[in-house]
Design a protein around this motif. Structure first.
Motif, mmCIF file in Angstrom:
data_model
loop_
_atom_site.group_PDB
_atom_site.id
_atom_site.type_symbol
_atom_site.label_atom_id
_atom_site.label_comp_id
_atom_site.label_asym_id
_atom_site.label_seq_id
_atom_site.Cartn_x
_atom_site.Cartn_y
_atom_site.Cartn_z
ATOM 1 N N UNK A 238 57.322 -10.012 -18.510
ATOM 2 C CA UNK A 238 56.388 -11.058 -18.918
ATOM 3 C C UNK A 238 56.740 -12.419 -18.329
ATOM 4 N N UNK A 239 58.021 -12.744 -18.305
ATOM 5 C CA UNK A 239 58.433 -14.041 -17.759
ATOM 6 C C UNK A 239 58.110 -14.152 -16.271
ATOM 7 N N UNK A 240 58.389 -13.103 -15.524
ATOM 8 C CA UNK A 240 58.118 -13.130 -14.090
ATOM 9 C C UNK A 240 56.609 -13.208 -13.831
ATOM 10 N N UNK A 241 55.844 -12.488 -14.627
ATOM 11 C CA UNK A 241 54.390 -12.491 -14.464
ATOM 12 C C UNK A 241 53.825 -13.883 -14.689
ATOM 13 N N UNK A 242 54.326 -14.558 -15.694
ATOM 14 C CA UNK A 242 53.831 -15.906 -15.986
ATOM 15 C C UNK A 242 54.359 -16.947 -15.006
ATOM 16 N N UNK A 243 55.522 -16.676 -14.447
ATOM 17 C CA UNK A 243 56.077 -17.582 -13.435
ATOM 18 C C UNK A 243 55.254 -17.528 -12.150
ATOM 19 N N UNK A 244 54.877 -16.327 -11.741
ATOM 20 C CA UNK A 244 54.181 -16.153 -10.465
ATOM 21 C C UNK A 244 52.671 -16.321 -10.575
ATOM 22 N N UNK A 245 52.103 -15.914 -11.689
ATOM 23 C CA UNK A 245 50.643 -15.987 -11.850
ATOM 24 C C UNK A 245 50.288 -16.635 -13.189
ATOM 25 N N UNK A 246 50.657 -17.890 -13.378
ATOM 26 C CA UNK A 246 50.369 -18.555 -14.657
ATOM 27 C C UNK A 246 48.863 -18.647 -14.890
ATOM 28 N N UNK A 247 48.448 -18.267 -16.067
ATOM 29 C CA UNK A 247 47.032 -18.359 -16.415
ATOM 30 C C UNK A 247 46.220 -17.117 -16.090
ATOM 31 N N UNK A 248 46.690 -16.281 -15.173
ATOM 32 C CA UNK A 248 45.924 -15.081 -14.820
ATOM 33 C C UNK A 248 46.128 -13.965 -15.836
ATOM 34 N N UNK A 249 47.312 -13.925 -16.448
ATOM 35 C CA UNK A 249 47.630 -12.923 -17.449
ATOM 36 C C UNK A 249 48.024 -13.610 -18.759
ATOM 37 N N UNK A 250 47.848 -12.886 -19.870
ATOM 38 C CA UNK A 250 48.316 -13.404 -21.148
ATOM 39 C C UNK A 250 49.808 -13.707 -21.056
ATOM 40 N N UNK A 251 50.255 -14.665 -21.851
ATOM 41 C CA UNK A 251 51.670 -15.024 -21.835
ATOM 42 C C UNK A 251 52.545 -13.825 -22.164
ATOM 43 N N UNK A 252 52.094 -13.009 -23.082
ATOM 44 C CA UNK A 252 52.806 -11.775 -23.422
ATOM 45 C C UNK A 252 51.901 -10.594 -23.074
ATOM 46 N N UNK A 253 51.677 -10.419 -21.785
ATOM 47 C CA UNK A 253 50.742 -9.388 -21.347
ATOM 48 C C UNK A 253 51.227 -8.001 -21.746
ATOM 49 N N UNK A 254 52.505 -7.733 -21.526
ATOM 50 C CA UNK A 254 53.083 -6.462 -21.954
ATOM 51 C C UNK A 254 53.505 -6.602 -23.417
ATOM 52 N N UNK A 255 52.870 -5.851 -24.288
ATOM 53 C CA UNK A 255 53.064 -6.003 -25.731
ATOM 54 C C UNK A 255 54.074 -4.999 -26.289
ATOM 55 N N UNK A 256 54.517 -5.295 -27.523
ATOM 56 C CA UNK A 256 55.360 -4.347 -28.255
ATOM 57 C C UNK A 256 54.559 -3.094 -28.585
ATOM 58 N N UNK A 257 55.233 -1.991 -28.731
ATOM 59 C CA UNK A 257 54.601 -0.723 -29.065
ATOM 60 C C UNK A 257 54.144 -0.730 -30.527
ATOM 61 N N UNK A 258 52.830 -0.672 -30.795
ATOM 62 C CA UNK A 258 52.347 -0.669 -32.180
ATOM 63 C C UNK A 258 52.239 0.740 -32.758
#
Length: 339
Positions: A238-258
């Motif tokens: 999630x951190x790398x995703x937001x670092x490279x593509x801020x705004x394109x994906x949710x801040x916590x795009x990969x969620x906990x297993x519900x």
């Protein structure tokens, strides 16, 4: 044998210069996803049952896609195939895992594994669950083939497109291993065999992918990471995703297993590697009780290919710090898995 081959390949490959990461959309897109899924989930593959002639045909297709992507063989004797034996209805049979590698440049003995199972349950004659599980879909009359589009041609499409993506980038400092398992539907057979052949201390992380093409619900379209609390892989992605593509994906795009009561962490191919301390998790985007799960209606037309492409792109970008060797997930404590 396989371990030795990995080492020989890594030592014999010339380190080439790094390149810029290619735009994800140029390689990972809905059209490319659909093309792969429609191939693997076609009626002609008869549901890709483990060890069947059509299942092995699927394995050859995947190996050829790895070859065309520019990957080196990861099996014995310069082969993309790693055979393993199993028993079915009292008979001894053989199936193949498919393995490919992109040798690392500065850290070749540190591996990142991307994986997905390519087998499915076959037809009504091979699917034992058909005897006691109700059909939740509405298949065409006389349909007997479990095409397995979401489960798991979608995951294999991710595996193939990630191989293309990282081969094009040509800047992985760690060795990237692409593993397509067979035997998952019969009890994680292929991944169990593969886990016995590899040096677990060399595996820095394992990202397994399963059922990525159908959202959990209309409102909930985020993929989840099984067993996310066992390591910090989810945080890294999630951190790398937001670092490279801020705004394109949710801040916590990969969620906990519900769906913890479903035991998905122990029911997927990451399990055997996690038991040996590897930070190995499965990314899944679909509700485990989706109406087309192991249904005759799990066909290509039921997938959301824009979502599938988005999920694959998220894995590609999110795993960048694993590929370049700048981050390493915490190891899993095997004692906690079966508590």
């Amino acid at each position: 044998m396989v371990r030795c081959l990995f080492l020989l390949l890594l030592l014999s490959m010339t380190i080439s210069s790094s390149a810029q990461l290619p735009p994800g959309d140029s390689i990972i897109n809905a059209k490319a996803c659909k093309q792969i899924v429609e191939m693997l989930a076609a009626d002609s593959f008869l549901g890709r049952f483990t060890g069947s002639e059509k299942g092995e045909q699927a394995a050859r297709y995947i190996a050829n896609e790895f070859r065309k992507a520019g990957c080196a063989p990861g099996g014995p004797e310069s082969s993309f195939f790693i055979p393993f034996p199993f028993y079915w209805k009292g008979d001894s049979m053989q199936a193949n895992n498919v393995a490919a590698i992109l040798p690392g440049k500065s850290k070749p003995h540190q591996w990142i594994i991307f994986s997905a199972h390519y087998d499915h349950v076959g037809t009504k004659s091979t699917n034992m669950m058909a005897l006691y599980m109700p059909e939740l879909g509405k298949p065409e009359k006389n349909d007997t083939i479990y095409n397995g589009a979401n489960d798991n041609a979608s995951g294999v499409s991710a595996l193939i497109l990630l191989a293309r993506y990282f081969a094009k980038a040509n800047n992985n400092e760690r060795t990237l291993v692409f593993l397509a398992f067979s035997g998952e539907e019969l009890g994680l057979l292929g991944s169990q065999q593969a886990s016995l052949l590899m040096n677990h201390d060399s595996i820095m992380a394992m990202i397994n992918m399963d059922m990525l093409g159908v959202p959990i619900s209309r409102r909930n379209k985020n993929p989840v990471i099984t067993g996310s609390g066992y390591s910090d892989l989810q945080i890294i992605l999630n951190n790398r995703l937001n670092e490279k593509l801020p705004g394109e994906f949710d801040k916590n795009y990969f969620r906990n297993d519900p769906f913890k009561s479903e035991n998905l962490f122990r029911r997927s191919d990451n399990y055997w590697f996690a038991l040996r301390g590897v930070p190995a998790h499965t990314i899944i985007a679909t509700h485990p009780r989706n109406k087309f799960y192991h249904s005759l209606n799990d066909e290509p037309a039921t997938l959301d290919y824009e979502l599938l492409a988005k999920n694959i792109k998220a894995v590609a970008i999110g795993s960048g710090s694993l590929s370049d060797g700048t981050q390493t997930p915490s190891r899993i404590n095997p004692l906690k898995i079966n508590e």
